[in-house]
Structure formats: structure tokens, C-alpha cells
Design an enzyme around this catalytic site. Structure first.
Site, PDB file in Angstrom:
ATOM      1  N   ARG A  11      -3.677 -10.016   5.483  1.00  0.00           N
ATOM      2  CA  ARG A  11      -3.455  -9.976   3.838  1.00  0.00           C
ATOM      3  C   ARG A  11      -3.468  -9.749   2.749  1.00  0.00           C
ATOM      4  O   ARG A  11      -2.620  -8.355   2.761  1.00  0.00           O
ATOM      5  CB  ARG A  11      -4.832  -9.357   3.493  1.00  0.00           C
ATOM      6  CG  ARG A  11      -5.961  -9.185   2.586  1.00  0.00           C
ATOM      7  CD  ARG A  11      -7.022  -7.877   1.708  1.00  0.00           C
ATOM      8  NE  ARG A  11      -7.666  -8.007   0.849  1.00  0.00           N
ATOM      9  CZ  ARG A  11      -6.997  -8.092  -0.292  1.00  0.00           C
ATOM     10  NH1 ARG A  11      -6.104  -6.849  -0.065  1.00  0.00           N
ATOM     11  NH2 ARG A  11      -7.735  -7.910  -1.638  1.00  0.00           N
ATOM     12  N   LYS A  45       1.065  -1.631  -0.368  1.00  0.00           N
ATOM     13  CA  LYS A  45      -0.427  -0.125  -0.352  1.00  0.00           C
ATOM     14  C   LYS A  45       0.654   1.169   0.092  1.00  0.00           C
ATOM     15  O   LYS A  45       2.054   1.169   0.349  1.00  0.00           O
ATOM     16  CB  LYS A  45      -0.918  -0.466   0.959  1.00  0.00           C
ATOM     17  CG  LYS A  45      -2.641  -0.744   1.157  1.00  0.00           C
ATOM     18  CD  LYS A  45      -3.142  -1.003   1.486  1.00  0.00           C
ATOM     19  CE  LYS A  45      -4.641  -1.518   1.284  1.00  0.00           C
ATOM     20  NZ  LYS A  45      -5.429  -1.813   2.328  1.00  0.00           N
TER      21      LYS A  45
HETATM   22  C1  PT1 Z   1      -8.229  -3.837   3.171  1.00  0.00           C
HETATM   23  C2  PT1 Z   1      -8.322  -4.309   2.241  1.00  0.00           C
HETATM   24  C3  PT1 Z   1      -9.316  -5.510   1.819  1.00  0.00           C
HETATM   25  N1  PT1 Z   1      -7.812  -3.319   1.356  1.00  0.00           N
HETATM   26  C4  PT1 Z   1      -9.861  -5.456   4.116  1.00  0.00           C
HETATM   27  N2  PT1 Z   1     -10.010  -5.826   2.738  1.00  0.00           N
HETATM   28  C5  PT1 Z   1      -8.259  -4.159  -0.538  1.00  0.00           C
HETATM   29  N3  PT1 Z   1     -10.152  -6.655   4.609  1.00  0.00           N
HETATM   30  C6  PT1 Z   1      -8.510  -4.115  -0.926  1.00  0.00           C
HETATM   31  C7  PT1 Z   1      -2.947   2.565  -1.446  1.00  0.00           C
HETATM   32  O1  PT1 Z   1      -3.396   2.943  -0.114  1.00  0.00           O
HETATM   33  O2  PT1 Z   1      -7.025  -3.744   3.720  1.00  0.00           O
HETATM   34  N4  PT1 Z   1      -8.286  -4.905   4.170  1.00  0.00           N
HETATM   35  N5  PT1 Z   1      -9.505  -5.315   0.160  1.00  0.00           N
HETATM   36  C8  PT1 Z   1      -7.143  -3.156  -1.327  1.00  0.00           C
HETATM   37  N6  PT1 Z   1      -7.749  -1.355  -1.330  1.00  0.00           N
HETATM   38  C9  PT1 Z   1      -6.728  -0.828  -1.039  1.00  0.00           C
HETATM   39  C10 PT1 Z   1      -6.472   0.355  -0.432  1.00  0.00           C
HETATM   40  C11 PT1 Z   1      -5.308  -0.679  -1.661  1.00  0.00           C
HETATM   41  C12 PT1 Z   1      -5.252   1.262  -0.449  1.00  0.00           C
HETATM   42  C13 PT1 Z   1      -4.283   0.123  -1.504  1.00  0.00           C
HETATM   43  C14 PT1 Z   1      -4.672   1.036  -1.313  1.00  0.00           C
HETATM   44  O3  PT1 Z   1      -2.049   2.221  -1.909  1.00  0.00           O
END
Ligand code: PT1
Length: 276
Positions: free
Chosen positions: A252, A218
Site C-alpha cells: 500500500r 510513515k
Molecule cells: C496501513 C494503513 C491503512 N495505514 C492498511 N490501511 C494508513 N491496511 C491508512 C505514521 O506513523 O498501514 N494498512 N490505512 C495510514 N495510517 C498511518 C499510520 C499513517 C501511521 C502514518 C503513520 O507516520
């Protein structure tokens, strides 16, 4: 093989991320895409993933919305194929009730909802099933959440969110033993918020529910270290390890093999070494 205990895992477990969004695929649910997804899942299972998290809608900052039908068309054939070929534990990353229901009908083992059952009928669909659910905290929506996230008191605001959500779940008929909590790294949080949350993750342990941490690749890593997404392996493993020390029970991740090494070291430290 004994069934995976998602809700009260004795040791940390690994959730491998399987994206079936169009940006990760070419021909939208056709044979080659399903096959590609299966091979990716197989590699993650061989590398030590305990559960495969499949999602058909990106929730990254700024990502576009997807229709119910498109999401079902993307994820359901892959879930069917995964169950048939590997009979592995599957988590379904969705916020839509109809997608949840379709997945539950195919036997998914966990609903992973970044909207924490806030969408119409989502709470009811999960309540009428027996599957565990991951409730994630998010401020705003994926399209807008990174605009200007603000909190009165970051930790207390998120704590209050979970208190309300858990109460609503119980009222709807979802037993507390089915609930997993996720602080929602990157979902309506500044860089400072994300690191404060990582530091104080252990203050959520008294909900007595497993905590899932999703930090892998992230921007909280990339923005701190000035690294593009393809150079975030090392920082992802460091952050995953820190989350373990703060009590995270489910990680995850994209990089299963490397995160598995972190868990193995963590377990050796905590529980000892069993082969010499
Ligand atoms: C998470 C999550 C998810 N993240 C759960 N499910 C994502 N339970 C998808 C960035 O800042 O943390 N927990 N499902 C993906 N979402 C992101 C959000 C991906 C922020 C990247 C960023 O780069």
C-alpha cells in the site's frame, strides 16, 4: 483483462493510496475535488497500480474522527466515478459498517479495515457480502495509539490477535480465503516494534493468507532517518523492497511508479526476465 486475484496473487500487487480527506481537499466532495481524485487515480493506474485504496477518514496518529455521513459523502461519489471512468479494482479504507455497505453496493473489490471489523455490524456487513477483507492489527485508537505502546511479546501478541480475529470471522461466515492480514505499521508501535515486525513479517506467512504492508512515508522512516514526510521517497522504496523479501504480497503506497520499479526488480530476481 483478467480479474485481479487479490487473495492469491501469484506476484506482488500494488495498492495506490487515494486520500479524500478534507486535508487533501478543498470543497468537500464537490466537482473539482472528485475530478482531482480521478486524475490522481488515473496517474497511479498509469504508473502500475493494481488497485486504488480510497479512504475518507485519516487514521494517522492523532487524526480526528469523521462522521458516517461525512465519510459516505466523501468516498461514494469518487467510487462511482472511478468505476465508471476506469472500471479499476477499488479498495475501501473504512472501519464503519454503513460506509462498508455503501461501498459494497457500489461494487468495491476489497474492504480495508484498520480496525479489523471491530466496529458495530462491520463483521456482519462483510460476512453478508462476497468481498475480501484486510484485517489490520492496531493497539489502541488512532488518537491515542502512539502514547505508550507496550507488548508482552510483540510477535506472539499480534499472532494471537489474528488467531482470534480469524476465528471470529469464520464464525460470522467469512471464509478464510477472503482474508488478508496486515501487521499495522505505525499503529500502536514504537520505532523498535516497527522494525522488529518488518524483520519478522515472514513468521506470519504460515497463516497462509496474503500479507499487506503499509509503510509508505510513515514516521518509522522519518523518525529513524530524521526526514520530513516530503523527503521519504527513497526510504519508502527501500522499506517496500524489504517487505517484499519478507513475503509481503500487497504493498500500500503513495509512490506507485517508484514502487513498481522495486516490484519489477524483485520479480526479475525471483522469476527471471521475460524480454531478453
Ligand atoms: C496501513 C494503513 C491503512 N495505514 C492498511 N490501511 C494508513 N491496511 C491508512 C505514521 O506513523 O498501514 N494498512 N490505512 C495510514 N495510517 C498511518 C499510520 C499513517 C501511521 C502514518 C503513520 O507516520
Amino acid at each position: 483483462m483478467t480479474k485481479l486475484n487479490l487473495i492469491n496473487p501469484e506476484r506482488p500487487i500494488l495498492m495506490g493510496i487515494l486520500n479524500v480527506t478534507p486535508d487533501s481537499f478543498s470543497d468537500g466532495g464537490q466537482y473539482s475535488d472528485i475530478n482531482l481524485a480521478l486524475r490522481h487515480a488515473e496517474a497511479m493506474l498509469n504508473d502500475g497500480a493494481d488497485i486504488i485504496d480510497i479512504g475518507g477518514e485519516s487514521t494517522r496518529p492523532g487524526a480526528p474522527a469523521v462522521s458516517v455521513q461525512d465519510e459516505i459523502t466523501r468516498v461514494i461519489p469518487v467510487i462511482k466515478a472511478l468505476k465508471k471512468e476506469f472500471n479499476c479494482a477499488i479498495s475501501l479504507d473504512t472501519s464503519k459498517a454503513d460506509v462498508m455497505q455503501s461501498g459494497i453496493d457500489e461494487g468495491v473489490d476489497l474492504i480495508n479495515d484498520v480496525c479489523a471489523l471491530s466496529q458495530p455490524q462491520a463483521m456482519e456487513v462483510v460476512a453478508q457480502s462476497k468481498v475480501p477483507v484486510c484485517l489490520m492489527h492496531m493497539q489502541g485508537t488512532p488518537r491515542t495509539m502512539q502514547k505508550n505502546p507496550t507488548y508482552n511479546d510483540l510477535i506472539q501478541d499480534i499472532r494471537d490477535f489474528f488467531i482470534d480475529k480469524i476465528a471470529a470471522c469464520k464464525t460470522a461466515g467469512i471464509d478464510e480465503h477472503r482474508i488478508i492480514l496486515d501487521l499495522g505499521f505505525g499503529f500502536g508501535k514504537t520505532l523498535a516494534h516497527n522494525y522488529q515486525l518488518l524483520n519478522e513479517m515472514d513468521s506470519f506467512l504460515n497463516f497462509n493468507m496474503p500479507i499487506l504492508a503499509g509503510i509508505s512515508r510513515k514516521s518509522m522512516l522519518g523518525n529513524l532517518l530524521d526526514l520530513p514526510v516530503e523527503q521519504r521517497l527513497n526510504s519508502s522504496i527501500v522499506a517496500a523492497t524489504l517487505a517484499l523479501t519478507k513475503g509481503a504480497k500487497i504493498l500500500r503506497v503513495h509512490d506507485v511508479k517508484e514502487t513498481k520499479q522495486a516490484i519489477t526488480i524483485f520479480n526479475a530476481m525471483n522469476y527471471g526476465v521475460d524480454n531478453g
